[in-house]
Design a protein around this motif. Structure first.
Motif, PDB file in Angstrom:
ATOM      1  N   UNK A   1      39.700  42.218 -60.575  1.00 47.44           N
ATOM      2  CA  UNK A   1      39.500  42.960 -59.327  1.00 47.44           C
ATOM      3  C   UNK A   1      40.389  42.473 -58.179  1.00 47.44           C
ATOM      4  N   UNK A   2      41.136  41.421 -58.390  1.00 55.97           N
ATOM      5  CA  UNK A   2      41.933  40.820 -57.313  1.00 55.97           C
ATOM      6  C   UNK A   2      42.971  41.799 -56.752  1.00 55.97           C
ATOM      7  N   UNK A   3      43.596  42.566 -57.619  1.00 56.53           N
ATOM      8  CA  UNK A   3      44.650  43.474 -57.158  1.00 56.53           C
ATOM      9  C   UNK A   3      44.150  44.475 -56.119  1.00 56.53           C
ATOM     10  N   UNK A   4      42.898  44.915 -56.228  1.00 58.19           N
ATOM     11  CA  UNK A   4      42.384  45.880 -55.252  1.00 58.19           C
ATOM     12  C   UNK A   4      42.202  45.245 -53.869  1.00 58.19           C
ATOM     13  N   UNK A   5      42.169  43.923 -53.804  1.00 58.12           N
ATOM     14  CA  UNK A   5      42.049  43.226 -52.528  1.00 58.12           C
ATOM     15  C   UNK A   5      43.409  42.831 -51.970  1.00 58.12           C
ATOM     16  N   UNK A   6      44.301  42.358 -52.848  1.00 54.34           N
ATOM     17  CA  UNK A   6      45.634  41.959 -52.402  1.00 54.34           C
ATOM     18  C   UNK A   6      46.616  42.022 -53.562  1.00 54.34           C
ATOM     19  N   UNK A   7      47.501  42.973 -53.487  1.00 52.86           N
ATOM     20  CA  UNK A   7      48.515  43.117 -54.542  1.00 52.86           C
ATOM     21  C   UNK A   7      49.440  41.897 -54.605  1.00 52.86           C
ATOM     22  N   UNK A   8      49.849  41.385 -53.450  1.00 54.80           N
ATOM     23  CA  UNK A   8      50.791  40.271 -53.431  1.00 54.80           C
ATOM     24  C   UNK A   8      50.170  38.982 -54.003  1.00 54.80           C
ATOM     25  N   UNK A   9      48.906  38.755 -53.695  1.00 52.94           N
ATOM     26  CA  UNK A   9      48.224  37.576 -54.264  1.00 52.94           C
ATOM     27  C   UNK A   9      48.072  37.755 -55.769  1.00 52.94           C
ATOM     28  N   UNK A  10      47.722  38.966 -56.199  1.00 55.92           N
ATOM     29  CA  UNK A  10      47.585  39.232 -57.630  1.00 55.92           C
ATOM     30  C   UNK A  10      48.910  38.988 -58.357  1.00 55.92           C
ATOM     31  N   UNK A  11      49.997  39.446 -57.771  1.00 56.20           N
ATOM     32  CA  UNK A  11      51.307  39.231 -58.393  1.00 56.20           C
ATOM     33  C   UNK A  11      51.645  37.745 -58.487  1.00 56.20           C
ATOM     34  N   UNK A  12      51.295  36.973 -57.446  1.00 53.33           N
ATOM     35  CA  UNK A  12      51.531  35.528 -57.477  1.00 53.33           C
ATOM     36  C   UNK A  12      50.667  34.874 -58.564  1.00 53.33           C
ATOM     37  N   UNK A  13      49.435  35.321 -58.697  1.00 55.17           N
ATOM     38  CA  UNK A  13      48.551  34.782 -59.735  1.00 55.17           C
ATOM     39  C   UNK A  13      49.135  35.048 -61.121  1.00 55.17           C
ATOM     40  N   UNK A  14      49.594  36.266 -61.346  1.00 53.85           N
ATOM     41  CA  UNK A  14      50.199  36.609 -62.626  1.00 53.85           C
ATOM     42  C   UNK A  14      51.426  35.743 -62.906  1.00 53.85           C
ATOM     43  N   UNK A  15      52.237  35.546 -61.887  1.00 57.23           N
ATOM     44  CA  UNK A  15      53.437  34.709 -62.030  1.00 57.23           C
ATOM     45  C   UNK A  15      53.056  33.287 -62.463  1.00 57.23           C
ATOM     46  N   UNK A  16      52.020  32.736 -61.839  1.00 55.41           N
ATOM     47  CA  UNK A  16      51.589  31.373 -62.174  1.00 55.41           C
ATOM     48  C   UNK A  16      50.989  31.289 -63.576  1.00 55.41           C
ATOM     49  N   UNK A  17      50.249  32.308 -63.959  1.00 53.55           N
ATOM     50  CA  UNK A  17      49.675  32.325 -65.312  1.00 53.55           C
ATOM     51  C   UNK A  17      50.800  32.388 -66.344  1.00 53.55           C
ATOM     52  N   UNK A  18      51.761  33.277 -66.136  1.00 51.03           N
ATOM     53  CA  UNK A  18      52.882  33.403 -67.080  1.00 51.03           C
ATOM     54  C   UNK A  18      53.678  32.103 -67.168  1.00 51.03           C
ATOM     55  N   UNK A  19      53.891  31.461 -66.043  1.00 48.06           N
ATOM     56  CA  UNK A  19      54.572  30.163 -66.023  1.00 48.06           C
ATOM     57  C   UNK A  19      53.810  29.148 -66.883  1.00 48.06           C
ATOM     58  N   UNK A  20      52.485  29.157 -66.774  1.00 47.25           N
ATOM     59  CA  UNK A  20      51.680  28.191 -67.519  1.00 47.25           C
ATOM     60  C   UNK A  20      51.529  28.557 -68.985  1.00 47.25           C
ATOM     61  N   UNK A  21      51.714  29.806 -69.332  1.00 43.58           N
ATOM     62  CA  UNK A  21      51.796  30.191 -70.744  1.00 43.58           C
ATOM     63  C   UNK A  21      53.074  29.600 -71.329  1.00 43.58           C
ATOM     64  N   UNK A  22      54.157  29.779 -70.593  1.00 49.67           N
ATOM     65  CA  UNK A  22      55.456  29.265 -71.052  1.00 49.67           C
ATOM     66  C   UNK A  22      55.442  27.744 -71.212  1.00 49.67           C
ATOM     67  N   UNK A  23      54.670  27.058 -70.386  1.00 48.62           N
ATOM     68  CA  UNK A  23      54.562  25.588 -70.446  1.00 48.62           C
ATOM     69  C   UNK A  23      53.566  25.120 -71.504  1.00 48.62           C
ATOM     70  N   UNK A  24      52.814  26.047 -72.091  1.00 55.88           N
ATOM     71  CA  UNK A  24      51.811  25.676 -73.078  1.00 55.88           C
ATOM     72  C   UNK A  24      50.475  25.267 -72.501  1.00 55.88           C
ATOM     73  N   UNK A  25      50.252  25.511 -71.207  1.00 54.27           N
ATOM     74  CA  UNK A  25      48.989  25.156 -70.575  1.00 54.27           C
ATOM     75  C   UNK A  25      47.909  26.219 -70.766  1.00 54.27           C
ATOM     76  N   UNK A  26      48.338  27.463 -70.929  1.00 51.56           N
ATOM     77  CA  UNK A  26      47.436  28.593 -71.146  1.00 51.56           C
ATOM     78  C   UNK A  26      47.836  29.223 -72.473  1.00 51.56           C
ATOM     79  N   UNK A  27      46.839  29.564 -73.272  1.00 55.33           N
ATOM     80  CA  UNK A  27      47.132  30.197 -74.563  1.00 55.33           C
ATOM     81  C   UNK A  27      47.434  31.671 -74.361  1.00 55.33           C
ATOM     82  N   UNK A  28      48.526  32.130 -74.994  1.00 54.50           N
ATOM     83  CA  UNK A  28      48.875  33.551 -74.922  1.00 54.50           C
ATOM     84  C   UNK A  28      47.738  34.369 -75.506  1.00 54.50           C
ATOM     85  N   UNK A  29      47.197  33.952 -76.641  1.00 55.71           N
ATOM     86  CA  UNK A  29      45.986  34.515 -77.269  1.00 55.71           C
ATOM     87  C   UNK A  29      45.656  33.798 -78.533  1.00 55.71           C
TER      88      UNK A  29
END
Length: 195
Positions: free
Chosen positions: A167-195
């Protein structure tokens, strides 16, 4: 008890929130943060990040909301965001805690804090949506800054993070985009599992 005595009783009781430790590590990764630190951090975020919110919000109300939203964890304990089993009884435990803790205050103040807490929990008003954005964005920022310690510790998956924050995007698109960027960065680093 006099009104002042009730307020003092409440203030002494809520000092216990400093002993409720969360699963999120501090930015330096040295230890886990407590609820008081979390609430203080998101209260400052409420002031700083208001410019990125789509709806008009009452910042003082949001600050108050985020300062009290985790007081129920004094009794109910912190339920980790991705603990499916703990989530089943979370509402029941927290309602009971809200009744006791906010009930320590004079009725008018207790009713006000309880209403703010319920508004936060309902996640429907612009103020509550902003408070939730802050409550979700802050641990994500700390997880990223600490090298994903908590995410690795709990083997968190991308789908879990995206579901929690849907639901974050409906409150702030820019914050949501930053969150997605950080999650993707941490997937690439192996901190978050892709699935």
């Amino acid at each position: 008890m006099t009104r002042l005595e009730q307020q003092i009783t409440f203030l002494i009781e809520i000092d216990k929130v400093k002993n409720v430790f969360r699963q999120t590590f501090l930015a330096d990764g040295k230890r886990k943060e407590n609820d008081a630190e979390h609430s203080w951090h998101i209260a400052l975020m409420a002031i700083l990040l208001k410019e990125y919110v789509k709806e008009k919000v009452d910042v003082l109300k949001v600050v108050t909301m985020v300062l009290i939203h985790d007081l129920v964890e004094i009794d109910a304990g912190d339920t980790y965001a991705y603990d499916g089993e703990g989530m089943k009884s979370k509402r029941e435990r927290e309602v009971k805690a809200a009744e006791r803790i906010f009930g320590l205050l004079p009725k008018d103040q207790g009713d006000y804090f309880r209403a703010l807490w319920e508004e936060f929990e309902a996640y429907e008003t612009g103020d509550a949506k902003y408070a939730h954005l802050l409550d979700n964005f802050q641990p994500l920022l700390l997880n990223d800054a600490s090298g994903g310690i908590s995410w690795r510790e709990h083997e968190v998956k991308k789908s879990q993070i995206y579901k929690r924050n849907e639901k974050i995007e409906e409150t702030s698109r820019i914050i949501w985009e930053k969150m997605q960027e950080l999650v993707e960065k941490n997937i690439a680093c192996g901190n978050v599992k892709e699935e």
